[in-house]
Design a protein around this motif. Sequence first.
Motif, PDB file in Angstrom:
ATOM      1  N   UNK A 116       0.836  -1.211   0.000  1.00  0.00           N
ATOM      2  CA  UNK A 116       0.000   0.000   0.000  1.00  0.00           C
ATOM      3  C   UNK A 116       0.868   1.257   0.000  1.00  0.00           C
ATOM      4  N   UNK A 117       1.943   1.246   0.794  1.00  0.00           N
ATOM      5  CA  UNK A 117       2.839   2.406   0.842  1.00  0.00           C
ATOM      6  C   UNK A 117       3.508   2.624  -0.501  1.00  0.00           C
ATOM      7  N   UNK A 118       3.946   1.540  -1.135  1.00  0.00           N
ATOM      8  CA  UNK A 118       4.605   1.674  -2.434  1.00  0.00           C
ATOM      9  C   UNK A 118       3.637   2.213  -3.480  1.00  0.00           C
ATOM     10  N   UNK A 119       2.394   1.749  -3.479  1.00  0.00           N
ATOM     11  CA  UNK A 119       1.401   2.254  -4.417  1.00  0.00           C
ATOM     12  C   UNK A 119       1.152   3.750  -4.196  1.00  0.00           C
ATOM     13  N   UNK A 120       1.013   4.146  -2.917  1.00  0.00           N
ATOM     14  CA  UNK A 120       0.769   5.566  -2.605  1.00  0.00           C
ATOM     15  C   UNK A 120       1.929   6.434  -3.063  1.00  0.00           C
ATOM     16  N   UNK A 121       3.143   5.996  -2.771  1.00  0.00           N
ATOM     17  CA  UNK A 121       4.325   6.798  -3.123  1.00  0.00           C
ATOM     18  C   UNK A 121       4.462   6.934  -4.634  1.00  0.00           C
ATOM     19  N   UNK A 122       4.281   5.847  -5.359  1.00  0.00           N
ATOM     20  CA  UNK A 122       4.447   5.907  -6.806  1.00  0.00           C
ATOM     21  C   UNK A 122       3.287   6.614  -7.487  1.00  0.00           C
ATOM     22  N   UNK A 123       2.092   6.589  -6.884  1.00  0.00           N
ATOM     23  CA  UNK A 123       0.970   7.324  -7.478  1.00  0.00           C
ATOM     24  C   UNK A 123       1.204   8.829  -7.407  1.00  0.00           C
ATOM     25  N   UNK A 124       1.799   9.292  -6.320  1.00  0.00           N
ATOM     26  CA  UNK A 124       2.148  10.716  -6.223  1.00  0.00           C
ATOM     27  C   UNK A 124       3.215  11.087  -7.253  1.00  0.00           C
ATOM     28  N   UNK A 125       4.193  10.204  -7.445  1.00  0.00           N
ATOM     29  CA  UNK A 125       5.227  10.459  -8.452  1.00  0.00           C
ATOM     30  C   UNK A 125       4.606  10.557  -9.838  1.00  0.00           C
TER      31      UNK A 125
END
Length: 579
Positions: free
Chosen positions: A57-66
């Motif tokens: 979930x954290x990886x998805x959130x971080x990459x979605x912002x990128x």
Amino acid sequence: MPLGSLFQSIYTKMVVTLLVAVLPFYLIVLQINRSDATGVRDGVAESVRSQAHYYLSSLETELSQVIKFQQQLSASPELDTLSNASEIMTNEEKRQAVLAIQRQLIQLQSMSQYIADTTAYLPDLGTMITANQTYRDISESERESLQRFVRPSAAALIEEKGRLYICYSNSYLFGVAIPSFVLTIELDRERLAAAMDRFKYNGVGIAALFGSEDGWRVASDGSGEERASLLRAADAAGGIGPTAVETLHTEQGDYLHYSERSAFLGATFAVFVPEKEVLGKLKANRDRIRYVSLVSLLIIAVVSYVVYRLVHHPLRKMIVAFRQVGNGNFDVSIERSSKDEFAYLYRHFNQTIRKLQELVYEVYEQKYRTQTAELKQLQSQINPHFLYNSFFTIYRMAKFGENDNVAQFSKYLGEYYRFITRDGAEEVTVQDEVVHARTYTDIQLFRFHDRISVRFEDVPEALARMSVPRLTLQPVIENAFVHALEKRAEGGLLDVSFLLTEEEEAVIAVEDNGTGLDDTALEALRRKLQSAGQSGETTGLGNVHRRLRLRFGEKAGLRLSRGALGGLRVEVAFPSSNR
């Protein structure tokens, strides 16, 4: 069964002994493992599941912002002007635009620790701007990669030449075949792998991301052998499992396996934890298990001795007796003092052997009498036609003064009748049988020398020493003369050959060129030959066939077929191991 006999039963003794030995050990170990193993495994499984979900979930959130910032960068006026109207810009304007774009790329790179580099490709200009390098030409290999970058994909992550990218181009907005710019974010695979090390359990285990479209994967560090084994097992399982902890069997052992799919990333995150590490808390129970094992070993030793005395020893005694019977010794007898099942078996074994011995002697004696009777019956069957034809032949030769022929013919005739009427050995060598058969054909050739030719092959030395029942070959040759050759006006041919096959079979073949043998007649002869053994026929081919089978077994006997000469071919077959 009376109560006293029940307690003397071997079955009862075995059941009670095994229950006493196994039941306490089983109950103690079962209780220990149930109380500890279940709790440890469930606790670790829940921990792995929650950590893996949080990481994904954290990886998805971080990459979605990128990705959002990447899309905002595509609307940059400097990027739009430089990619679409560079021909009307001055060099200074171009320089300022490049610097502005690079500042935004650097800002994009700093948004995540997993970003290795960010790039803006300008295909029309043949140049590219990166966060790590200011401005340079696009190489040929990078131009080839652009074809992959602009291809539509449902996954956020794509792989190109071993690197992971997040791509965006204005072709997505306007549907143009060749975009004026392409923005890419290259992810640092080593940092992604290093971030997965937190999922190791006591420093061991593997965590990995598996791409759905390109089959790429990023795995945490581990021993080379363990990592290769786990990834092979994961590939075989498709890299994806249900969102529940399961056991994965690998070359390195069993692992707890949990995986969760991300549709946004187009990848599956999987965690593998060694079961042996998870169950490490059970080490404290090993001492207790050792004590129980020592007691169990003592019990097993005692039980083994009891079982040996009760079962193994009498069974071994019976097996030895059976082996002696198998070797032909029917005088064996076994006894037992106790009154259990083995005493019953021993008693009936002895009775069976005595009865079997009587039957064997009866069958052997009957077989011997049958063979002797059949041989004497065949010896006593003097063909009257053959006898008076022989006398007429002697008369004719004497009348014409052929004294030498009369002498030779009389000699042949005497040898012939001496062989078939003499008492003594029931078996002769193949060589003696062939000599007798030649004597018979020599007698017949005195009558049919102008119409029939006889050809004997040389008898192989190994075959000549073998033994066969007396009067085996001559009746077969006589059958050929009577039913095929005597009726021919000319050109009659009889061929006798010998063969040793690779299947350890000896064959004497008698073949003629008689006429009138069609398929129906041949099949009738075969049926008659097979029924001879059942009906007890004691004449001609049936007699020979029956005696060969009585002597050598079911694989021996006569075989009938159509020969190469056009007439009947009779094969006398018996084992070549016979001497």
